[in-house]
Enzyme design. Sequence first.
Site, PDB file in Angstrom:
ATOM      1  N   CYS A   3      12.802 -12.950  24.619  1.00 20.12           N
ATOM      2  CA  CYS A   3      14.127 -12.380  24.851  1.00 20.12           C
ATOM      3  C   CYS A   3      14.551 -12.844  26.244  1.00 20.12           C
ATOM      4  CB  CYS A   3      14.020 -10.855  24.792  1.00 20.12           C
ATOM      5  SG  CYS A   3      15.496  -9.980  25.319  1.00 20.12           S
ATOM      6  N   CYS A  22      19.993 -16.913  24.083  1.00 25.39           N
ATOM      7  CA  CYS A  22      19.588 -15.652  23.472  1.00 25.39           C
ATOM      8  C   CYS A  22      18.820 -15.996  22.194  1.00 25.39           C
ATOM      9  CB  CYS A  22      20.827 -14.830  23.131  1.00 25.39           C
ATOM     10  SG  CYS A  22      20.450 -13.428  22.089  1.00 25.39           S
TER      11      CYS A  22
HETATM   12  N1  DGL Z   1      17.334 -11.456  22.044  1.00 22.57           N
HETATM   13  C1  DGL Z   1      17.835 -11.036  23.320  1.00 22.57           C
HETATM   14  C2  DGL Z   1      17.911 -12.221  24.286  1.00 22.57           C
HETATM   15  O1  DGL Z   1      17.366 -13.290  24.038  1.00 22.57           O
HETATM   16  C3  DGL Z   1      19.168 -10.341  23.365  1.00 22.57           C
HETATM   17  C4  DGL Z   1      19.459  -9.224  22.445  1.00 22.57           C
HETATM   18  C5  DGL Z   1      19.974  -7.968  23.127  1.00 22.57           C
HETATM   19  O2  DGL Z   1      21.112  -7.897  23.613  1.00 22.57           O
HETATM   20  O3  DGL Z   1      19.178  -7.023  23.120  1.00 22.57           O
HETATM   21  O4  DGL Z   1      18.504 -12.087  25.338  1.00 22.57           O
END
Ligand code: DGL
Length: 277
Positions: free
Chosen positions: A80, A189
């Site tokens: 993430c 993301c």
């Molecule tokens: N998957 C998360 C990232 O790569 C973002 C998702 C979220 O906003 O929680 O930043």
Amino acid sequence: MINQTKYILPVIAIFDSGTGGLSIYNKIKKYIPCAKYIYIFDNAEFPYGKKSKTFILNRIVKIITKIHKMHKIDLTILACNTASIIALSYLKNKLLNPIIGVIPEISTALNYTKNKVIGFLGTSITINHFSLFELELSGVKIIKLDAHKLILLSEEKILRNHISYKLVQNCLISFLQNSPIPDTIILGCTHLSYLIPEIIKSFPEKIKLIDSRKKIKDQSCLLLSNILKNKPVVNNISGIAYCTKLIFSKKLRNILKSYNFQTLKKININYNHINCI
Ligand code: DGL
């Protein structure tokens, strides 16, 4: 029969706020099949993008510390971007074993753009973390776009298997209205990897998408190379998924099973307590 206990195979913990980190898991698992995987997702507080950094840091530190108390983990991966930006350096100092995290590949994008216009998608925390002033001085235009709606669409797509590309295209309007349209897009993301076909279809011309899956896979292989050298080759070891909020959706449970997370548990970080669900 090979003993599959966590002490024989390397244990890799992968963390995200939602299901986006499964795209990282998928990539790494192809190259490191003989490992025990633990997928942790903070669905109680998903999405992270609009929350305060202090709040997110606290959550991640509590969750990762708890998981490390429960399992002997050889490698922790923050799958993430938002989590990595906020918590990676803190956790590096706290954990004994390696921890790595995905970070948007801005410099890779610079190698690909021909028209010098790059789109940068990520949560508001991610896109605002990087000051791109120097790049702009060198003649590269970077258009930042908060991917909040796309992140929600990605979770929806995982559950329904389909999402209209028009919905994705609407979210990309500030890229599409720019002249020239960016020829390279940074997927900052992990959720966005699930929307690649819809993103590509949204643009009138071919674009280059840059995500961090290869880089994090390479880092993982390197860090585990010593451990993996002496391990038996064994595939399909069933993993464990941990969520922070009870999941009622049968579909989501089945999706986790299809990724080979046969066990799903709820981790309660406030009361030091684990429930099997
Ligand atoms: N998957 C998360 C990232 O790569 C973002 C998702 C979220 O906003 O929680 O930043």
